[in-house]
Design a protein around this motif. Sequence first.
Motif, short mmCIF file in Angstrom:
data_model
loop_
_atom_site.label_atom_id
_atom_site.label_comp_id
_atom_site.label_asym_id
_atom_site.label_seq_id
_atom_site.Cartn_x
_atom_site.Cartn_y
_atom_site.Cartn_z
N VAL A 1 0.86 -1.18 0.00
CA VAL A 1 0.00 0.00 0.00
C VAL A 1 0.90 1.23 0.00
O VAL A 1 1.74 1.40 0.90
N GLU A 2 0.77 2.07 -1.01
CA GLU A 2 1.55 3.31 -1.06
C GLU A 2 0.99 4.30 -0.03
O GLU A 2 -0.17 4.72 -0.12
N THR A 3 1.82 4.63 0.96
CA THR A 3 1.35 5.51 2.04
C THR A 3 2.04 6.87 2.06
O THR A 3 1.79 7.67 2.95
N ASP A 4 2.94 7.13 1.10
CA ASP A 4 3.54 8.46 1.02
C ASP A 4 3.67 8.87 -0.44
O ASP A 4 3.41 8.10 -1.36
N GLU A 5 4.08 10.10 -0.65
CA GLU A 5 4.12 10.65 -2.01
C GLU A 5 5.24 10.06 -2.85
O GLU A 5 5.11 9.95 -4.07
N LYS A 6 6.36 9.70 -2.23
CA LYS A 6 7.48 9.14 -2.97
C LYS A 6 7.26 7.65 -3.17
O LYS A 6 7.47 6.84 -2.28
N LYS A 7 6.83 7.29 -4.36
CA LYS A 7 6.47 5.90 -4.63
C LYS A 7 7.69 5.06 -4.99
O LYS A 7 8.61 5.53 -5.64
N LEU A 8 7.66 3.82 -4.56
CA LEU A 8 8.74 2.88 -4.86
C LEU A 8 8.56 2.32 -6.27
O LEU A 8 7.44 2.20 -6.77
N PRO A 9 9.67 1.93 -6.91
CA PRO A 9 9.54 1.31 -8.24
C PRO A 9 8.82 -0.03 -8.15
O PRO A 9 8.89 -0.71 -7.11
N LEU A 10 8.16 -0.41 -9.21
CA LEU A 10 7.44 -1.67 -9.24
C LEU A 10 8.36 -2.81 -9.66
O LEU A 10 9.08 -2.71 -10.66
N ALA A 11 8.34 -3.88 -8.89
CA ALA A 11 9.09 -5.07 -9.25
C ALA A 11 8.32 -5.87 -10.30
O ALA A 11 7.10 -5.74 -10.43
N ILE A 12 9.03 -6.70 -11.04
CA ILE A 12 8.39 -7.59 -12.01
C ILE A 12 8.17 -8.94 -11.34
O ILE A 12 9.10 -9.50 -10.75
N VAL A 13 6.95 -9.46 -11.41
CA VAL A 13 6.62 -10.73 -10.76
C VAL A 13 6.16 -11.73 -11.81
O VAL A 13 5.74 -11.37 -12.90
N HIS A 14 6.23 -13.00 -11.45
CA HIS A 14 5.77 -14.09 -12.31
C HIS A 14 4.36 -14.48 -11.89
O HIS A 14 4.10 -14.76 -10.73
N MET A 15 3.47 -14.52 -12.85
CA MET A 15 2.07 -14.88 -12.58
C MET A 15 1.87 -16.38 -12.83
O MET A 15 2.64 -17.03 -13.54
N LYS A 16 0.81 -16.92 -12.23
CA LYS A 16 0.51 -18.34 -12.42
C LYS A 16 0.24 -18.68 -13.87
O LYS A 16 0.39 -19.83 -14.29
N SER A 17 -0.16 -17.68 -14.65
CA SER A 17 -0.44 -17.89 -16.07
C SER A 17 0.83 -18.10 -16.88
O SER A 17 0.78 -18.48 -18.05
N GLY A 18 1.99 -17.86 -16.24
CA GLY A 18 3.26 -17.97 -16.95
C GLY A 18 3.79 -16.65 -17.46
O GLY A 18 4.91 -16.56 -17.94
N GLN A 19 2.98 -15.60 -17.36
CA GLN A 19 3.38 -14.28 -17.82
C GLN A 19 4.12 -13.51 -16.72
O GLN A 19 4.00 -13.81 -15.53
N GLN A 20 4.89 -12.50 -17.14
CA GLN A 20 5.53 -11.57 -16.21
C GLN A 20 4.76 -10.25 -16.25
O GLN A 20 4.28 -9.84 -17.31
N ALA A 21 4.67 -9.60 -15.09
CA ALA A 21 3.90 -8.35 -15.01
C ALA A 21 4.41 -7.52 -13.84
O ALA A 21 5.03 -8.05 -12.92
N PRO A 22 4.15 -6.20 -13.87
CA PRO A 22 4.51 -5.37 -12.72
C PRO A 22 3.72 -5.82 -11.49
O PRO A 22 2.56 -6.22 -11.60
N GLU A 23 4.36 -5.77 -10.33
CA GLU A 23 3.67 -6.19 -9.11
C GLU A 23 2.45 -5.30 -8.85
O GLU A 23 2.47 -4.10 -9.13
N PRO A 24 1.38 -5.88 -8.32
CA PRO A 24 0.20 -5.06 -8.00
C PRO A 24 0.45 -4.23 -6.74
O PRO A 24 1.12 -4.68 -5.82
N VAL A 25 -0.08 -3.02 -6.72
CA VAL A 25 -0.04 -2.15 -5.55
C VAL A 25 -1.40 -1.48 -5.40
O VAL A 25 -2.18 -1.43 -6.36
N ILE A 26 -1.67 -0.98 -4.20
CA ILE A 26 -2.89 -0.22 -3.98
C ILE A 26 -2.55 1.07 -3.27
O ILE A 26 -1.49 1.19 -2.64
#
Length: 351
Positions: free
Chosen positions: A82-107
């Motif tokens: 959960v982003e709780t301040d204005e300076k956001k962290l970079p998104l990591a790349i994660v592996h999904m169960k579908s076999g695809q790679q995607a940016p990590e989800p954040v809220i």
Amino acid sequence: MRKITVVIASTSPVNRVRISKLISTVPGAEIIAMTGDLSETFTISEAREPDLVVISSEFQKLDEFKAMKSLFYALDSRWIRVETDEKKLPLAIVHMKSGQQAPEPVIDFQMSTQVVQNQIHRAMLILRTYGNQPAPTPRKVEQTAFDRLVVIGSSTGGVDALLTLLSEFPLDCPPTAIVQHTGRNFSESLIRLLDRRCKPQVVGAQDGLILRPGMVCVAGGIEGHMLINGTQSYRCQIRPGPPVSGHVPSVDALFRSVLPLAPKVVGVILTGMGQDGAAGLLELRRASCITFGQDEGSSVVYGMPKTAWEMGAVQYRLPIQKIGAEVLRVCAQGSASLSQMAGDEKSLTVR
């Protein structure tokens, strides 16, 4: 959406309340705990085994979060930031169960209810390293013939690597000493996790402890270096001192302590940042110790094993899924098995 048990972690009581309001909009989500520090978060996650841990961004900026992340993976718990301040962290790349790679989800607190639900749904579809990898193929080992000591060093990514390697070890495995770089707050949690997941007894390093067959001794986050000495029995010593190769406890310190026993030792260096353990492993190899290193493809950070390989310290380089069985084979059969190993393993690199 099916029922999802959730732990919320934030240093701020206000943010914990705000996050809980976000999560309460997700159908099926049940908040089972809220925590204020990383150590408490893991302790509760270990005991309650939530489906999802929602972590505020200030935690991810802490050095200890790297160890925490590995422990989450080992528990097979998903987590979302959960982003709780204005300076956001970079998104990591994660592996999904579908076999695809995607940016990590954040809220964040500005997202609509639908977007929050979608992001949490994506978090539950992330492929976890340990929990989803194929189990290593069991191999028959002469378990009554173990006559060697195993010493292992690991750092970043080491929790998953140790779980994979030790999953091959039987109840009467060779006496084993491990230095794993981790924060002091996570040492006991790491030991409990390994002991719960592995057949041998896993214990924390203690001064005067005798290492026996069927025992794995782990030093992580202790205030001193773990050394092993003895000829008839292997005795653990905890010695205070300055950092060695940048660390307390140090892999190099462990490896050098067993130099007098080198012909009866198997040395292993696993995934990790930096070079702790590389020089000590080279000294062990020169003293007739058989040495293994994790390969780049299965390492989270190919730092320590890479340095060791380039120095000539690693004799046999293998994927983590194959190291445990080969260590046991060497411990059971001695050097006579190495020519067979070299001929059998297509993924083996020999130096």
